[in-house]
Design a protein around this motif. Structure first.
Motif, PDB file in Angstrom:
ATOM      1  N   LEU A  88       0.826  -1.210   0.000  1.00  0.00           N
ATOM      2  CA  LEU A  88       0.000   0.000   0.000  1.00  0.00           C
ATOM      3  C   LEU A  88       0.856   1.255   0.000  1.00  0.00           C
ATOM      4  CD1 LEU A  88      -2.840  -1.071   2.466  1.00  0.00           C
ATOM      5  CD2 LEU A  88      -2.904  -0.970  -0.032  1.00  0.00           C
ATOM      6  N   GLY A  89       1.997   1.214   0.668  1.00  0.00           N
ATOM      7  CA  GLY A  89       2.896   2.367   0.649  1.00  0.00           C
ATOM      8  C   GLY A  89       3.424   2.639  -0.745  1.00  0.00           C
ATOM      9  N   LEU A  90       3.784   1.579  -1.462  1.00  0.00           N
ATOM     10  CA  LEU A  90       4.285   1.741  -2.831  1.00  0.00           C
ATOM     11  C   LEU A  90       3.186   2.221  -3.774  1.00  0.00           C
ATOM     12  CD1 LEU A  90       6.496  -1.467  -3.065  1.00  0.00           C
ATOM     13  CD2 LEU A  90       7.330   0.887  -3.181  1.00  0.00           C
ATOM     14  N   ASP A 139      -5.150  -1.971  13.019  1.00  0.00           N
ATOM     15  CA  ASP A 139      -6.004  -2.305  11.874  1.00  0.00           C
ATOM     16  C   ASP A 139      -6.678  -1.060  11.309  1.00  0.00           C
ATOM     17  OD1 ASP A 139      -5.388  -5.003  12.063  1.00  0.00           O
ATOM     18  OD2 ASP A 139      -7.011  -5.387  13.489  1.00  0.00           O
ATOM     19  N   ARG A 140      -7.016  -0.110  12.159  1.00  0.00           N
ATOM     20  CA  ARG A 140      -7.616   1.134  11.667  1.00  0.00           C
ATOM     21  C   ARG A 140      -6.618   1.915  10.831  1.00  0.00           C
ATOM     22  NH1 ARG A 140      -9.839   1.387  17.047  1.00  0.00           N
ATOM     23  NH2 ARG A 140      -8.354   3.010  17.667  1.00  0.00           N
ATOM     24  N   ILE A 141      -5.360   1.938  11.263  1.00  0.00           N
ATOM     25  CA  ILE A 141      -4.340   2.651  10.493  1.00  0.00           C
ATOM     26  C   ILE A 141      -4.117   1.966   9.147  1.00  0.00           C
ATOM     27  CG2 ILE A 141      -1.934   3.389  10.448  1.00  0.00           C
ATOM     28  CD1 ILE A 141      -3.745   4.951  12.366  1.00  0.00           C
ATOM     29  N   GLN A 142      -4.099   0.647   9.150  1.00  0.00           N
ATOM     30  CA  GLN A 142      -3.921  -0.053   7.878  1.00  0.00           C
ATOM     31  C   GLN A 142      -5.146   0.105   6.974  1.00  0.00           C
ATOM     32  OE1 GLN A 142      -2.474  -4.149   8.158  1.00  0.00           O
ATOM     33  NE2 GLN A 142      -0.456  -3.272   7.709  1.00  0.00           N
ATOM     34  N   PHE A 143      -6.323   0.198   7.577  1.00  0.00           N
ATOM     35  CA  PHE A 143      -7.505   0.460   6.753  1.00  0.00           C
ATOM     36  C   PHE A 143      -7.419   1.834   6.105  1.00  0.00           C
ATOM     37  CE2 PHE A 143     -11.776   1.900   5.836  1.00  0.00           C
ATOM     38  CZ  PHE A 143     -12.375   0.778   5.268  1.00  0.00           C
ATOM     39  N   PHE A 144      -6.915   2.824   6.861  1.00  0.00           N
ATOM     40  CA  PHE A 144      -6.736   4.147   6.266  1.00  0.00           C
ATOM     41  C   PHE A 144      -5.721   4.083   5.137  1.00  0.00           C
ATOM     42  CE2 PHE A 144      -4.190   8.050   6.002  1.00  0.00           C
ATOM     43  CZ  PHE A 144      -5.179   8.944   5.612  1.00  0.00           C
ATOM     44  N   GLN A 145      -4.642   3.326   5.324  1.00  0.00           N
ATOM     45  CA  GLN A 145      -3.653   3.177   4.260  1.00  0.00           C
ATOM     46  C   GLN A 145      -4.271   2.499   3.042  1.00  0.00           C
ATOM     47  OE1 GLN A 145      -0.169   1.091   5.554  1.00  0.00           O
ATOM     48  NE2 GLN A 145       1.066   1.724   3.812  1.00  0.00           N
ATOM     49  N   LEU A 146      -5.140   1.511   3.284  1.00  0.00           N
ATOM     50  CA  LEU A 146      -5.838   0.860   2.179  1.00  0.00           C
ATOM     51  C   LEU A 146      -6.749   1.855   1.464  1.00  0.00           C
ATOM     52  CD1 LEU A 146      -6.718  -1.671   0.599  1.00  0.00           C
ATOM     53  CD2 LEU A 146      -8.408  -2.098   2.404  1.00  0.00           C
ATOM     54  N   GLY A 189      -4.646   3.964  -0.712  1.00  0.00           N
ATOM     55  CA  GLY A 189      -4.202   3.185  -1.859  1.00  0.00           C
ATOM     56  C   GLY A 189      -5.293   3.016  -2.899  1.00  0.00           C
ATOM     57  N   VAL A 190      -6.510   2.730  -2.474  1.00  0.00           N
ATOM     58  CA  VAL A 190      -7.631   2.591  -3.403  1.00  0.00           C
ATOM     59  C   VAL A 190      -7.911   3.913  -4.107  1.00  0.00           C
ATOM     60  CG1 VAL A 190     -10.117   2.169  -3.545  1.00  0.00           C
ATOM     61  CG2 VAL A 190      -8.676   0.656  -2.184  1.00  0.00           C
ATOM     62  N   THR A 191      -7.803   5.013  -3.368  1.00  0.00           N
ATOM     63  CA  THR A 191      -8.029   6.332  -3.952  1.00  0.00           C
ATOM     64  C   THR A 191      -7.018   6.615  -5.061  1.00  0.00           C
ATOM     65  OG1 THR A 191      -8.915   7.148  -1.849  1.00  0.00           O
ATOM     66  CG2 THR A 191      -8.192   8.795  -3.454  1.00  0.00           C
ATOM     67  N   VAL A 192      -5.745   6.306  -4.804  1.00  0.00           N
ATOM     68  CA  VAL A 192      -4.711   6.514  -5.821  1.00  0.00           C
ATOM     69  C   VAL A 192      -4.923   5.576  -7.002  1.00  0.00           C
ATOM     70  CG1 VAL A 192      -2.240   6.364  -6.284  1.00  0.00           C
ATOM     71  CG2 VAL A 192      -3.039   7.392  -4.157  1.00  0.00           C
ATOM     72  N   LEU A 193      -5.285   4.328  -6.724  1.00  0.00           N
ATOM     73  CA  LEU A 193      -5.525   3.374  -7.808  1.00  0.00           C
ATOM     74  C   LEU A 193      -6.668   3.826  -8.711  1.00  0.00           C
ATOM     75  CD1 LEU A 193      -5.187  -0.116  -6.061  1.00  0.00           C
ATOM     76  CD2 LEU A 193      -3.530   1.049  -7.499  1.00  0.00           C
ATOM     77  N   ALA A 194      -7.683   4.438  -8.118  1.00  0.00           N
ATOM     78  CA  ALA A 194      -8.819   4.908  -8.908  1.00  0.00           C
ATOM     79  C   ALA A 194      -8.438   6.097  -9.784  1.00  0.00           C
ATOM     80  CB  ALA A 194      -9.981   5.273  -7.989  1.00  0.00           C
ATOM     81  N   ALA A 195      -7.557   6.949  -9.275  1.00  0.00           N
ATOM     82  CA  ALA A 195      -7.201   8.166 -10.004  1.00  0.00           C
ATOM     83  C   ALA A 195      -6.053   7.969 -10.975  1.00  0.00           C
ATOM     84  CB  ALA A 195      -6.845   9.275  -9.008  1.00  0.00           C
TER      85      ALA A 195
END
Length: 312
Positions: A159-161, A264-271, A274-280
């Motif tokens: 997700l960081g990458l 898990d909340r922090i990783q959900f935010f990272q997810l 990541g989804v936002t960047v993948l969409a754009a």
């Protein structure tokens, strides 16, 4: 030496790498294993892409030392420091090599192939390989559970990458050529409008405990990627991370209100980022491709006009 060249140099890159690594180790090791959030590899990979392979050691050596120090002092200890530093440097190299290969093969005419290769190669394959070695090292040296560390590594590094590599690539692409990564002066009115609107929207979304509102920053970034210059839209994920991440850590917003563990909340935010960047990302790439083709067409037309005979 120009400020842009200093910021892109090995020392400044190593300092930035150390800061990101420290933040990940200090705030992202929620269960005592490997960090569940990791952005440092994205930064180093983005810098390596801009340089010929023979010069990579100028950045790998200081960043490897930084990784060793952070792991030794604040992470899993000195026994794992050097092996983890090697794994982190190999990961950055592999990501840079994959980025160069998919760009050489598919950019700018095969955007879907480039994006798909980015997802599979950089977002999945490389973190899986390095995660397997990292989990093995932690298991052999510290007897930590390999499956848990492997899962945390993949999620945090992948997700960081995915979320930050395009951002850092744009930044270092500009800096390595002596240019500022900030929007040009003529773009500042539009940049002020876009940045201000996105910051206000993000603060409102993360001030309310309504998960359905999370779709609005995503939609904003997707639309902006299709309409606004890359110098503006590329920086929006950083604003989302800074504002949304800070408010989530402070206990505000829809993600902070989830009935799951803090890590898990922090990783959900990272997810979510990541989804936002993948969409754009596909829209941003397609816009850039059209700009390249338009410039090539204009250059060809100008060349043809110069080659035409003149009468009179």
């Amino acid at each position: 030496m120009r400020p842009a060249q200093i910021l892109a140099g090995p020392l400044a890159t190593a300092i930035a790498y150390m800061a990101l690594a420290y933040g990940a180790v200090h705030f992202g090791r929620f269960t005592g294993g490997v960090a569940m959030v990791w952005l440092a590899s994205a930064l180093l990979s983005a810098r390596l892409v801009q340089e010929p392979f023979r010069r990579w050691w100028h950045w790998l050596l200081p960043c490897g030392i930084a990784s060793t120090v952070i792991t030794g002092l604040f992470g899993l200890g000195w026994a794992c420091a050097v092996p983890f530093a090697i794994i982190n440097m190999v990961e950055a190299m592999l990501v840079a090599l994959v980025w160069r290969w998919i760009t050489r093969e598919f950019w700018p005419h095969d955007i879907l192939e480039w994006v798909g290769s980015f997802y599979i190669g950089i977002g999945l394959t490389v973190p899986s390989l390095t995660g397997a070695f990292a989990a093995l090292v932690a298991w052999v040296i510290l007897d930590q559970p390999p499956v848990e560390n492997f899962t945390r590594w993949i999620i945090g590094h992948a997700l960081g990458l995915v979320a930050c590599l395009p951002v850092f690539h744009f930044v270092y692409h500009r800096l390595s050529r002596g240019r500022s990564f900030l929007p040009a002066a003529r773009q500042w009115p539009l940049a002020t409008l876009v940045f201000g609107s996105f910051m206000l929207l993000t603060m409102l979304v993360f001030a309310l405990d309504m998960r359905a509102l999370l779709v609005f920053p995503l939609v904003f970034l997707v639309i902006a990627s299709a309409l606004a210059p890359a110098a503006i839209t590329t920086l929006l994920p950083l604003l989302l991370i800074a504002i949304g991440g800070t408010m989530t850590i402070m206990g505000h917003g829809p993600i902070a209100g989830m009935d799951i563990a803090f890590g898990d909340r922090i990783q959900f935010f990272q997810l979510y980022v990541g989804v936002t960047v993948l969409a754009a990302l596909p829209l941003s790439c397609e816009r850039h491709r059209r700009i390249i083709e338009k410039r090539a067409m204009e250059a060809r037309i100008a060349e043809l006009e110069r080659s035409l005979p003149t009468y009179g």
